[in-house]
Design an enzyme around this catalytic site. Structure first.
Site, mmCIF file in Angstrom:
data_model
loop_
_atom_site.group_PDB
_atom_site.id
_atom_site.type_symbol
_atom_site.label_atom_id
_atom_site.label_comp_id
_atom_site.label_asym_id
_atom_site.label_seq_id
_atom_site.Cartn_x
_atom_site.Cartn_y
_atom_site.Cartn_z
ATOM 1 N N CYS A 75 -2.300 2.724 3.069
ATOM 2 C CA CYS A 75 -3.091 1.400 3.505
ATOM 3 C C CYS A 75 -4.635 2.425 4.725
ATOM 4 C CB CYS A 75 -2.024 1.144 5.053
ATOM 5 S SG CYS A 75 -2.464 -0.808 4.982
ATOM 6 N N ASP A 76 -4.984 2.335 4.904
ATOM 7 C CA ASP A 76 -6.262 2.308 5.060
ATOM 8 C C ASP A 76 -6.238 3.534 6.127
ATOM 9 O OD1 ASP A 76 -6.516 0.004 3.991
ATOM 10 O OD2 ASP A 76 -8.309 -1.184 5.782
ATOM 11 N N LYS A 77 -5.682 3.779 7.347
ATOM 12 C CA LYS A 77 -5.930 4.285 8.305
ATOM 13 C C LYS A 77 -4.297 5.989 8.157
ATOM 14 C CE LYS A 77 -7.913 1.144 10.605
ATOM 15 N NZ LYS A 77 -7.561 0.020 9.682
ATOM 16 N N ASP B 291 -2.685 -3.748 7.086
ATOM 17 C CA ASP B 291 -3.727 -4.204 8.076
ATOM 18 C C ASP B 291 -3.824 -5.154 7.278
ATOM 19 O OD1 ASP B 291 -4.455 -2.144 9.220
ATOM 20 O OD2 ASP B 291 -6.508 -1.651 8.466
ATOM 21 N N GLU C 102 -10.129 -5.719 12.700
ATOM 22 C CA GLU C 102 -11.303 -6.374 12.239
ATOM 23 C C GLU C 102 -10.968 -7.986 11.530
ATOM 24 O OE1 GLU C 102 -9.917 -2.703 8.930
ATOM 25 O OE2 GLU C 102 -9.683 -4.220 8.725
ATOM 26 N N CYS D 245 -4.646 -2.352 -1.313
ATOM 27 C CA CYS D 245 -6.051 -3.136 -2.026
ATOM 28 C C CYS D 245 -7.290 -2.935 -2.685
ATOM 29 C CB CYS D 245 -6.615 -4.013 -0.433
ATOM 30 S SG CYS D 245 -5.311 -4.641 0.507
ATOM 31 N N CYS E 199 1.083 -1.316 0.220
ATOM 32 C CA CYS E 199 -0.051 -0.072 -0.663
ATOM 33 C C CYS E 199 1.040 1.415 0.043
ATOM 34 C CB CYS E 199 -1.288 0.310 0.798
ATOM 35 S SG CYS E 199 -1.421 -1.749 1.484
ATOM 36 N N SER F 213 -13.371 -5.318 7.724
ATOM 37 C CA SER F 213 -12.365 -5.056 6.250
ATOM 38 C C SER F 213 -13.281 -4.483 6.067
ATOM 39 C CB SER F 213 -11.265 -6.593 6.247
ATOM 40 O OG SER F 213 -11.138 -6.003 5.096
#
Length: 561
Positions: A123-125, A82, A447, A195, A50, A473
């Site tokens: 990435c996600d956060k 993650d 998650e 992702c 990511c 997730s």
């Protein structure tokens, strides 16, 4: 008004000679001390695909800032992967990292009195962490998404990392052999980027584009494509101009902008995590927002895009079909978007969408026409009942059985739940309860992608329900309900469920109910005792002490005043 409105505090006057001396060591010259100093928050890391291409983007941002007349200062912030930490103790640090990222960006930008910040994340956060900081600081800012990964491929089928999680369940159920499992593993992630489905990272980048804090089309670009680097440089130019005009986040991150973001998230079939993160961003921006607002918008916005995890396509396909601007124009044409919301460019959303077509191309089916949506209403439903008096979040699209009443199978950790699924101990009709995984109880609100993917792989996706005070997730789908609040650690009803109880999940009625009498529920509540903290030192201990309920965004600075 000087362009270096804030940074002149450390660059102007005789008393600041020592400050300037240090700045000269990092490349400042005489003419640079009147330029706006712009932070480039760089989340580059080689721990995850990511973020592994972000450093190149940061260098383009630096070039863009210089070209536009600003003075860039690059600094690092963190990321957690993650996908790599999923299903382990390490996942407890994922949501924690959102607040560490926010705190780190705020600390550097305010500590160095920067005039603006360009934040780059993957990435996600990274996304909500950066935006929380931007909203808190209220200095001119823009967010640049590191970009989405391109899909992998096996036997003519597009793959994402979720394909690998589901392959584990398929292997455990005897549906595929080890050779096929290994092939999926090898091919799922072919290069750099976040992702690839409409999972959390792509959901949040899309939300920021809809909010006006990122440039049009930038949220769906592939990480490895040249247009991503070009867009980053353009973002730097836009930010410098915003500093000159003093366009502040408080003018952009408004109630209208957040409602626009929620509408887009519903239309693209985005992640449940967006609910948690937008609540936190709204709190940081002093915008009133509640779970009920999501339900109101959900009821009027259709799901227009056929995207993974529950659909067919990945985010690069969405980009090719017209991207977020096309989705926004369709919403605008049906009065489901606020056209007067301001963007970082200085233009309104309506002005930016003027020349965007209002119907999707006929030669694709990623974005559906308005009269033939994937689903007539949004997919992120807010459920309430005695199991979630503050609320819970469910994905309800693609679910064959929107109402299920079943026998509770209770697990006090994700690991215990996953072990039971892989051992074949979960039966059709069961409702799995995974508790003590909330913001305080985990701590960190892990998650549950490993258990939900194992359920899908075992062929039980439409036959069982799963509820948790943890999260899901963005790659999760099926009859799943997360963010149950109050959580188990504070004595929420989910802590009082016993093995064999009957539980009802009713998506149509927005109901999450433990089917016992009020008297029995009160008896259980009277004998319940809180658990001792699992962590007494370090960041998880601090987080558990400070974090609020998921129903208000799991923020760590509430009630401090």
């Amino acid at each position: 008004m000087p362009e270096n409105l804030r940074s002149q505090l450390v660059t102007k006057g005789v008393q600041r000679a020592p400050n300037r001396a240090m700045l000269r060591a990092v490349g400042f010259e005489d003419s640079d001390f009147t330029k706006p100093i712009i932070g480039v928050a760089n989340a580059h890391s080689t721990i995850t695909p990511c973020n592994m291409g972000i450093n190149d983007l940061a260098m383009r941002a630096v070039s863009g800032v210089k070209e536009a007349g600003g003075m860039p200062q690059i600094f690092g912030t963190i990321t957690i992967s993650d996908g790599i930490s999923m299903g382990t103790e390490g996942m407890k640090y994922s949501l924690v990292s959102r607040d560490v990222i926010a705190d780190s960006i705020e600390t550097v930008c305010n500590g160095q009195t920067m005039d603006g910040v360009l934040a780059i994340g993957g990435c996600d956060k990274n996304m909500p962490g950066a935006m929380i900081a931007i909203a808190r600081m209220n200095i001119p800012a823009i967010f640049v998404y590191g970009g989405t990964i391109k899909p992998g491929n096996y036997n003519g089928k597009d793959l994402t990392v979720v394909s690998a999680f589901e392959a584990v369940g398929e292997y455990s159920a005897g549906k595929i052999d080890e050779t096929e499992l290994t092939e999926v593993e090898r091919r799922a992630c072919p290069g750099a980027g976040s992702c690839g489905g409409m999972f959390t990272a792509n959901t949040m980048s899309s939300a920021f584009e809809a909010m006006g804090m990122s440039l049009m089309y930038s949220s769906t670009m592939a990480a490895e494509d040249a247009e991503k680097a070009d867009s980053t440089e353009k973002s730097a130019h836009v930010l410098v101009e915003a500093i000159r005009k003093q366009i502040l986040p408080s003018q952009i991150i408004t109630r209208k902008a957040i409602e626009n973001a929620i509408s887009v998230i519903m239309a693209v079939g985005g992640s449940t995590n967006a609910v948690l993160h937008l609540l936190a961003i709204a709190y940081a921006a002093n915008v009133k927002l509640s779970l009920d607002d999501f339900e109101i918008i959900r009821a009027r916005v259709p799901v227009l895009c056929d995207l993974k995890p529950s659909g067919k396509y990945v985010t690069t396909n969405l980009h090719q079909a017209g991207g977020i601007p096309l989705v926004m124009k369709m919403l605008l044409e049906h009065d489901l978007l606020h056209p007067d919301a301001l963007t970082i460019t200085g233009k309104t959303i309506g002005e930016q969408l003027t020349n965007i077509p209002s119907e999707p191309p006929s030669n694709q089916d990623v974005i559906r026409p308005w009269n033939n949506p994937m689903y007539a209403q949004g997919h992120l439903a807010i459920l309430k009942g005695n199991l979630a008096t503050e609320g819970a979040v469910a994905k309800i699209t693609g679910v064959k059985n929107p109402e299920i009443t079943g026998l509770a199978r209770v697990f006090d950790s994700e690991e215990a739940c996953l072990e039971a699924i892989l051992a074949g101990k979960i039966q059709a009709g069961n409702i799995i309860v995974v508790r003590y995984e909330g913001p305080k109880g985990g701590p960190g609100m892990r998650e549950m992608l490993a258990p939900t993917s194992a359920i899908i792989g075992a062929g039980l996706g439409d036959k069982v329900g799963l509820i948790t005070d943890g999260r899901f997730s963005g790659g999760t789908y099926g009859m799943v309900v997360g963010h149950v609040a109050p959580e188990a650690a504070v004595g929420g009803t989910i802590a009082l469920v016993k093995e064999g109880d009957m539980i009802t999940i009713d998506a149509h009625k927005r109901l999450l109910q433990l089917n016992i009498s009020d008297e029995e529920l009160e008896k259980r509540r009277q004998v319940w005792k809180p658990r001792k903290p699992q962590y007494t030192r370090g960041v998880l201990a601090k987080y558990a002490k400070l974090v609020s309920s998921s129903s208000v965004g799991a923020v760590t600075d509430a009630g401090l005043g």
